[in-house]
Design a protein around this motif. Structure first.
Motif, PDB file in Angstrom:
ATOM      1  N   GLY A 138       0.808  -1.217   0.000  1.00  0.00           N
ATOM      2  CA  GLY A 138       0.000   0.000   0.000  1.00  0.00           C
ATOM      3  C   GLY A 138       0.839   1.264   0.000  1.00  0.00           C
ATOM      4  O   GLY A 138       0.455   2.254  -0.590  1.00  0.00           O
ATOM      5  N   ASP A 171      10.044  -7.453  -1.629  1.00  0.00           N
ATOM      6  CA  ASP A 171       9.575  -6.073  -1.812  1.00  0.00           C
ATOM      7  C   ASP A 171       9.092  -5.474  -0.503  1.00  0.00           C
ATOM      8  O   ASP A 171       8.143  -5.973   0.106  1.00  0.00           O
ATOM      9  CB  ASP A 171       8.430  -6.108  -2.845  1.00  0.00           C
ATOM     10  N   GLY A 193      12.443   1.134  -2.934  1.00  0.00           N
ATOM     11  CA  GLY A 193      11.812   2.408  -3.282  1.00  0.00           C
ATOM     12  C   GLY A 193      12.497   3.555  -2.590  1.00  0.00           C
ATOM     13  O   GLY A 193      13.344   4.251  -3.167  1.00  0.00           O
ATOM     14  N   SER A 194      12.175   3.736  -1.303  1.00  0.00           N
ATOM     15  CA  SER A 194      12.741   4.857  -0.558  1.00  0.00           C
ATOM     16  C   SER A 194      14.264   4.752  -0.431  1.00  0.00           C
ATOM     17  O   SER A 194      14.950   5.771  -0.378  1.00  0.00           O
ATOM     18  CB  SER A 194      12.078   4.965   0.819  1.00  0.00           C
TER      19      SER A 194
HETATM   20  C1  DX5 Z   1       4.445  -1.471  -1.312  1.00  0.00           C
HETATM   21  C2  DX5 Z   1       5.085  -1.524  -2.685  1.00  0.00           C
HETATM   22  C3  DX5 Z   1       6.562  -1.454  -2.666  1.00  0.00           C
HETATM   23  C4  DX5 Z   1       7.109  -0.147  -2.145  1.00  0.00           C
HETATM   24  C5  DX5 Z   1       8.507  -0.367  -1.675  1.00  0.00           C
HETATM   25  O1  DX5 Z   1       3.099  -1.646  -1.447  1.00  0.00           O
HETATM   26  O2  DX5 Z   1       4.726  -2.744  -3.318  1.00  0.00           O
HETATM   27  O3  DX5 Z   1       7.092  -1.745  -3.947  1.00  0.00           O
HETATM   28  O4  DX5 Z   1       7.101   0.870  -3.111  1.00  0.00           O
HETATM   29  O5  DX5 Z   1       8.970   0.796  -1.063  1.00  0.00           O
HETATM   30  P1  DX5 Z   1      10.118   0.763   0.049  1.00  0.00           P
HETATM   31  O6  DX5 Z   1      11.339   0.171  -0.589  1.00  0.00           O
HETATM   32  O7  DX5 Z   1      10.299   2.206   0.387  1.00  0.00           O
HETATM   33  O8  DX5 Z   1       9.632  -0.065   1.201  1.00  0.00           O
END
Ligand code: DX5
Ligand code: ZN
Length: 217
Positions: A138, A171, A193-194
């Motif tokens: 999410g 992930d 992501g981050s």
């Molecule tokens: C969460 C997403 C992830 C998320 C990962 O629902 O599926 O792909 O963007 O972000 P980080 O690496 O910041 O946890």
């Protein structure tokens, strides 16, 4: 060892530029959310088309939507190369995975943190990648759930026992300081992501993540 930055943490006002800036990565991870399966709304097929034009990297599209089968064709047409569908969001999973492959795309099955591995036992031969969620989907920027490591270890063992060459992607909450543990457990594709978009030098971060994953094995 593949690094897949999630554009969920990118600056959407400069999306093409942000996608071009991760050229050192292996995949572009695209998080599709429908406001029903997860409490957030993000990206439709038109945005995938725009991302596709900005990069030559494969698009790893993570569908967090209800009735994912209904949307598979639209995302395939828009430019997805790997299409991930959640086991919790599809009662006809086997059929959907077959559909993805029939469109010439790589099929990925995704499990939420609370979902047992047994749920995918009978489709392991029908997928190219298994995505183990290490946060509740999410949002970006959440903390890694430690029980994921045991799940990855068990999955790697299961795949080895059956002689299956399937990628294990993880992930959520992956950072420079925990990627080695995830790699050691048996994962070989890492979404970040981050950890990538939260730094200044994306290329340096991507390369460090990959180096740490490689030296963990
Ligand atoms: C969460 C997403 C992830 C998320 C990962 O629902 O599926 O792909 O963007 O972000 P980080 O690496 O910041 O946890
Ligand atoms: Zn994702």
């Amino acid at each position: 060892m593949k690094i897949a930055p999630s554009i969920l943490s990118a600056d959407f006002g400069r999306l093409a530029e942000e996608v071009r800036a991760i050229a050192a990565a292996d995949y572009v991870h695209v998080d599709v959310m429908d406001g029903h399966f997860v409490p957030n709304l993000t990206i439709g097929p038109v945005v995938i088309e725009a991302v596709k034009k900005a990069t030559s990297l494969p698009l790893d599209v993570h569908l967090m939507i209800e009735n994912s089968a209904r949307w598979v064709e639209a995302y395939a047409k828009a430019g997805a190369d790997i299409i991930g569908v959640h086991v919790e969001g599809d009662v006809h999973l086997h059929r959907t995975l077959g559909l993805i492959r029939s469109l010439g795309k790589k099929a990925c099955v995704v499990l939420n943190p609370a979902t047992p591995l047994e749920m995918i036992e009978y489709v392991l031969g029908d997928v190219d990648q298994v995505l183990i969620m290490s946060v509740n989907p999410g949002f970006g920027g959440q903390s890694f759930i430690p029980s994921t490591l045991e799940k990855v270890r068990r999955l790697r063992k299961l795949l080895d026992e059956r002689g299956l060459h399937v990628d294990i992607e993880v992930d959520g909450g992956i950072k420079l300081d925990n990627i080695a543990d995830v790699a050691r457990a048996g994962a070989n594709v890492f979404v970040a992501g981050s950890a990538v978009y939260g730094t200044k030098d994306y290329t340096a971060t991507i390369n460090s993540l990959r180096d740490r994953a490689r030296s963990a094995r």
